[in-house]
Design an enzyme around this catalytic site. Sequence first.
Site, PDB file in Angstrom:
ATOM      1  N   PHE A 130       0.854  -1.240   0.024  1.00 21.11           N
ATOM      2  CA  PHE A 130       0.062  -0.106  -0.100  1.00 21.11           C
ATOM      3  C   PHE A 130       0.787   1.308   0.208  1.00 21.11           C
ATOM      4  O   PHE A 130       1.703   1.397   0.828  1.00 21.11           O
ATOM      5  CB  PHE A 130      -0.929  -0.120   1.181  1.00 21.11           C
ATOM      6  CG  PHE A 130      -2.060   1.145   1.156  1.00 21.11           C
ATOM      7  CD1 PHE A 130      -2.998   1.124   0.502  1.00 21.11           C
ATOM      8  CD2 PHE A 130      -1.451   2.261   1.671  1.00 21.11           C
ATOM      9  CE1 PHE A 130      -3.940   1.873   0.316  1.00 21.11           C
ATOM     10  CE2 PHE A 130      -2.659   3.530   1.852  1.00 21.11           C
ATOM     11  CZ  PHE A 130      -3.543   3.198   1.004  1.00 21.11           C
ATOM     12  N   ASP A 215       9.203   2.638   1.592  1.00 21.79           N
ATOM     13  CA  ASP A 215       8.239   3.435   2.187  1.00 21.79           C
ATOM     14  C   ASP A 215       7.948   2.986   3.481  1.00 21.79           C
ATOM     15  O   ASP A 215       7.752   1.930   3.816  1.00 21.79           O
ATOM     16  CB  ASP A 215       6.944   2.837   1.376  1.00 21.79           C
ATOM     17  CG  ASP A 215       5.903   3.541   1.502  1.00 21.79           C
ATOM     18  OD1 ASP A 215       5.663   4.165   3.106  1.00 21.79           O
ATOM     19  OD2 ASP A 215       4.712   3.709   1.013  1.00 21.79           O
ATOM     20  N   LYS A 244       2.971   9.612   8.787  1.00 22.37           N
ATOM     21  CA  LYS A 244       2.316   9.287  10.007  1.00 22.37           C
ATOM     22  C   LYS A 244       2.745   9.943  11.107  1.00 22.37           C
ATOM     23  O   LYS A 244       2.605  10.834  11.807  1.00 22.37           O
ATOM     24  CB  LYS A 244       2.378   7.818  10.010  1.00 22.37           C
ATOM     25  CG  LYS A 244       1.237   7.277   8.699  1.00 22.37           C
ATOM     26  CD  LYS A 244       0.981   5.591   9.043  1.00 22.37           C
ATOM     27  CE  LYS A 244       0.107   5.120   8.102  1.00 22.37           C
ATOM     28  NZ  LYS A 244      -1.534   5.266   8.352  1.00 22.37           N
TER      29      LYS A 244
HETATM   30  N1  PLP Z   1       2.433   4.096   2.500  1.00 22.12           N
HETATM   31  C1  PLP Z   1       2.292   3.398   3.455  1.00 22.12           C
HETATM   32  C2  PLP Z   1       3.094   2.171   3.717  1.00 22.12           C
HETATM   33  C3  PLP Z   1       0.880   3.418   4.305  1.00 22.12           C
HETATM   34  O1  PLP Z   1       0.585   2.711   5.246  1.00 22.12           O
HETATM   35  C4  PLP Z   1       0.101   4.518   3.937  1.00 22.12           C
HETATM   36  C5  PLP Z   1      -1.099   4.695   4.659  1.00 22.12           C
HETATM   37  O2  PLP Z   1      -1.558   3.969   5.401  1.00 22.12           O
HETATM   38  C6  PLP Z   1       0.437   5.234   3.053  1.00 22.12           C
HETATM   39  C7  PLP Z   1       1.443   5.249   2.113  1.00 22.12           C
HETATM   40  C8  PLP Z   1      -0.428   6.527   2.429  1.00 22.12           C
HETATM   41  O3  PLP Z   1      -0.239   7.709   3.487  1.00 22.12           O
HETATM   42  P1  PLP Z   1      -1.384   8.744   3.595  1.00 22.12           P
HETATM   43  O4  PLP Z   1      -2.568   8.163   4.045  1.00 22.12           O
HETATM   44  O5  PLP Z   1      -0.771   9.525   4.658  1.00 22.12           O
HETATM   45  O6  PLP Z   1      -1.467   9.260   2.230  1.00 22.12           O
END
Ligand code: PLP
Length: 400
Positions: A130, A215, A244
């Site tokens: 994700f 990520d 986050k």
């Molecule tokens: N990358 C990862 C690993 C995530 O867990 C998330 C959100 O859960 C995102 C990107 C996207 O982040 P945002 O919701 O702040 O756009």
Amino acid sequence: MNRLMPTYPPPPVCFVRGKGTRLWDTEGRCYLDFVSGLAVASLGHAHPVVTEALASQAAALVHVSNLYGNEHNEPLAAAIDALVCGDSPDEHGGVFFCNSGAEANECAIKLARKFGGRGRHVVVSAYGSFHGRTLATLHATGQPTKHEPFQPLPEGFRHVPLDDLGALTAAVDPTVAAVLLEPVQGEGGVNPVSVDFFRGARRLCDERGALLMVDEVQTGFGRTGRWFGFQHFGVRPDVVTLAKSLGNGVPVGACWARDAVAAVFEPGDHGTTYGGQPLAAAAARAVLAEMVRLDVPTLAAKAGDRLAQGLAALPGVTSVRGRGLLLAAELAPDAWPGGSKAIVAECLAAGLLVNAVTPTSVRLMPPITVTDDEIDDALAILGAALARALGGTGTISEQP
Ligand code: PLP
């Protein structure tokens, strides 16, 4: 009438206040929060250090354009760089600030495309990953069912099964600018990446001139028991994306890239009105200083061991996966007519927030400041819900 777009199911409860691991709803009921706003409130709710930073910055200066300087974004970038690099003598890096995880990944994707040059623009990521909900990060997200309603998505994304080094080797051809991986797939079900796959990806990227981008939006800043998830593998990425817990609830994201990669951006290539603005940057500076003071990776490792051991001993839990305080308990599939959602609803009724990350597993990601007693209380509530679902004698305990 509710005028929100229906992008989320109707909320089961509305929260008005938080303190540490606890939340209170509109009726004054107290809950133990083992979701932390989806791995955001790592220092717990209403942490006084963050509250004070926000209050004093709000009184001084909330916003100024990135056309001008502010006193916080450069020191914040240096603090992030110091944590990413640790005591490694390797190349340091530069940071771009934004407002969310998806934006941090958008920045990484644009950086990889500019670094790779024309004809070298593909990003390879893993199935089950994700990376966000914007059109590009949605395509980077390795979950084809999420793509379907929004086709055609931007071109230039490819997916391989997690931990399949053969498939990754076949996928990384001369059109590939970068491989993008989460160290533990969070939203995809709390799936840790194997050491061999991660190291293999680094080797492959080196051999073929692609960037390794990690990520760390969910795993970053101590949650897995190290400052960053990639530090479990003993390899250095070229790009790291963050969000986050960086703001402990204040929306702030960041994309770190080693100097030679960061240097491909020129003024005008990328930007955002709010990225690195004084209020968010002041909060993030306070968060990182407090995280360093508390040594959150050590706290997460210790609390994670206690929570993982406790989960493994609960009735109907077949396995526990994850790292540090990003954990999922897999439930015996036949035993749960309502699946993990039913267990999560039972826990909520008993005053515990946990997350149904897959139909058969429950994710737990409490604040890293969670206490042993809070872990034991959460285990008691979850254990009672599981015992009841199994038809045993467990009773749902009173709210904490
Ligand atoms: N990358 C990862 C690993 C995530 O867990 C998330 C959100 O859960 C995102 C990107 C996207 O982040 P945002 O919701 O702040 O756009």
